[in-house]
Design an enzyme around this catalytic site. Structure first.
Site, mmCIF file in Angstrom:
data_model
loop_
_atom_site.group_PDB
_atom_site.id
_atom_site.type_symbol
_atom_site.label_atom_id
_atom_site.label_comp_id
_atom_site.label_asym_id
_atom_site.label_seq_id
_atom_site.Cartn_x
_atom_site.Cartn_y
_atom_site.Cartn_z
ATOM 1 C CG ASN A 1 -0.286 -0.037 2.535
ATOM 2 O OD1 ASN A 1 0.760 0.591 2.731
ATOM 3 N ND2 ASN A 1 -0.858 -0.758 3.486
ATOM 4 C CG ASP B 1 -5.548 -10.963 2.762
ATOM 5 O OD1 ASP B 1 -4.343 -10.687 2.661
ATOM 6 O OD2 ASP B 1 -6.126 -11.126 3.848
#
Length: 469
Positions: free
Chosen positions: A215, A285
């Protein structure tokens, strides 16, 4: 670096769904047990200024690499897990049992027992769809050399049996430098891509990775730059520190994601439409699983990024660690990544089939819509749609090149509860029976002069059982 490019989310994505065919994925990483304790909060404790929650329900699911595996299985793939649990480890056993029961295509021979190790647990306390507190039980435990030897032997047994490698690092100690070296050798011997969701701030740790997906904050930390640093500078620094890395995909929450490539140096930004975020738990995920699946199916990086945005969008709309299937992905593509509700027989039947397998797909058919009956048809159709608000609705109608027909299409496209319109082409499916065989709708309605009737199949023969409207 090539010119920065921004892409419209409406694209040819829906036509790609048929390319997503089952693959064999090696999922490597930390297994976690995610527990969700839900209840009601109606008062503050007299003992301390904290809420008192009355527990109503508790659910435990595989987390970490286990959640990546769940998503890949839900998308139709075979998963080979490489991880560890403890010897006397109820949490680890719960994770494995859930995964094994969820699919016969989940293979756990590569999950090894390690002495004095316990599977990390995360218990989220939730009330009224809000997370109040998270309780973690975990210890960072290194991987002993004898387990690395077992990993080496297991990887050797998988030679020629794997299509791609997914590494899900949750920073619990399993993804060691020694283990990454074993994966690198295995990937080179079998010409496989390694896709990494990182936790280590040193991306050089992930030897041989084809693509790393941090991220934005993780990427800035890996580059040792501030949160306000330009992403181009962040990518440049990361490529210098991890020269083997070919691609860096930075997820940016509400701003979508950015893809950076090392050779040739390029960057592209992929935005998403504004939306309500319910819960970000497990969204990474879902995105990792989608990226791995797409690349294993030989989709290019541009389409892979678009698909990753679709997955992330779906994941954050739901509470808790969710799993996506092809029906979810296909539905989102057709609803949000097309400029029209009108579909084609050539490009969208596979997507409709996937939707039908996971949702209540209602097929509405008509042999023709004479102009003098058009108003009656629209009125009856609107009433029918109001009766089945929970269904995904598909109208199958003969195509026409007339101006009057196109005006008719514009009108019915405005019906809020009508999801899709499939035009029957002269060289397409011969009749509605063939269409039903291809997409397998859960419920069917057919237009007659007297209104719509609901039909069911019995011995391959249509039986009209109820006049609806």
């Amino acid at each position: 670096m090539k010119q920065d490019m921004h892409f419209d989310s409406r694209s040819h994505l829906p036509s790609l769904i048929h390319q997503l065919q089952p693959k064999r994925v090696l999922v490597v990483g930390d297994l976690l047990l995610d527990t969700y304790t839900s209840g009601e909060v109606q008062r503050i404790s007299p003992e301390a200024p904290v809420p008192v929650m009355r527990v109503m329900r508790t659910e435990s699911l595989p987390g970490g690499a286990g959640n990546v595996a769940r998503n890949l299985l839900s998308l139709g793939n075979s998963v080979f897990l490489l991880s560890r649990i403890g010897e006397l480890d109820p949490a680890g056993e719960a994770v494995l049992n859930t995964l094994q029961k969820s699919s016969q295509h989940c293979f756990t021979k590569g999950v090894f027992q390690q002495k004095q190790y316990y599977t990390p647990e995360k218990n989220r306390l939730i009330s009224q769809s809000q997370q109040l507190l998270r309780i973690d039980r975990e210890e960072i435990t290194p991987v002993p050399h004898d387990l690395i030897l077992k990993v080496r032997a297991y990887l050797a047994s998988l030679s020629g049996e794997i299509d791609i490698i997914a590494v899900s690092d949750y920073g619990k100690g399993f993804i060691s430098a020694e283990l990454m070296q074993e994966l690198y050798i295995f990937s080179q011997d079998n010409s496989l891509k390694i896709i990494v969701d990182p936790k280590n701030n040193d991306f050089a740790h992930y030897t041989g990775a084809y693509l790393i997906k941090p991220n934005q904050l993780e990427a800035q930390r890996a580059a040792s730059l501030t949160p306000h640093a330009n992403l181009s500078d962040v990518a440049k620094c990361i490529f210098e520190r991890a020269p083997f890395l070919k691609h860096l995909m930075v997820t940016r929450a509400k701003d979508g994601l950015s893809l950076f490539s090392s050779k040739p140096r390029a960057m592209q930004h992929y935005t998403i439409a504004p939306q309500e975020v319910v819960d970000v738990t497990g969204a990474g995920d879902c995105v990792l699983a989608t990226i791995v699946f797409a690349l294993a199916c030989d989709l290019n990086l541009d389409d892979t990024c678009r698909l990753a945005n679709v997955a992330g969008t779906l994941a954050v709309r739901r509470l808790g660690c969710v799993t996506l299937d092809l029906g979810d992905v296909a539905h989102e593509m057709l609803k949000c990544h097309q400029t029209t509700k009108i579909l084609s027989e050539k490009g969208h039947l596979f997507a409709l089939r996937q939707i039908s397998q996971s949702k209540q797909l209602a097929l509405i058919t008509t042999e023709n819509v004479p102009s003098k009956l058009a108003l009656s048809f629209i009125t009856h159709l609107k009433t029918l749609l109001e009766k089945i608000p929970d269904s995904t609705t598909l109208l199958y109608i003969p195509n026409s090149q007339s101006t009057e027909f196109h005006e008719f299409l514009e009108v019915i496209s405005l019906l809020e509860n009508l999801d899709f319109i499939l035009l029957k082409e002269s060289e397409g499916i011969e009749n509605k029976k063939h269409l039903e065989a291809r997409i397998a709708p859960k419920v069917r309605f057919h237009w007659t002069r007297d209104g719509f009737v609901q039909a069911c199949s019995m011995s391959n023969t249509d039986l009209f059982i109820e006049q609806v409207i």
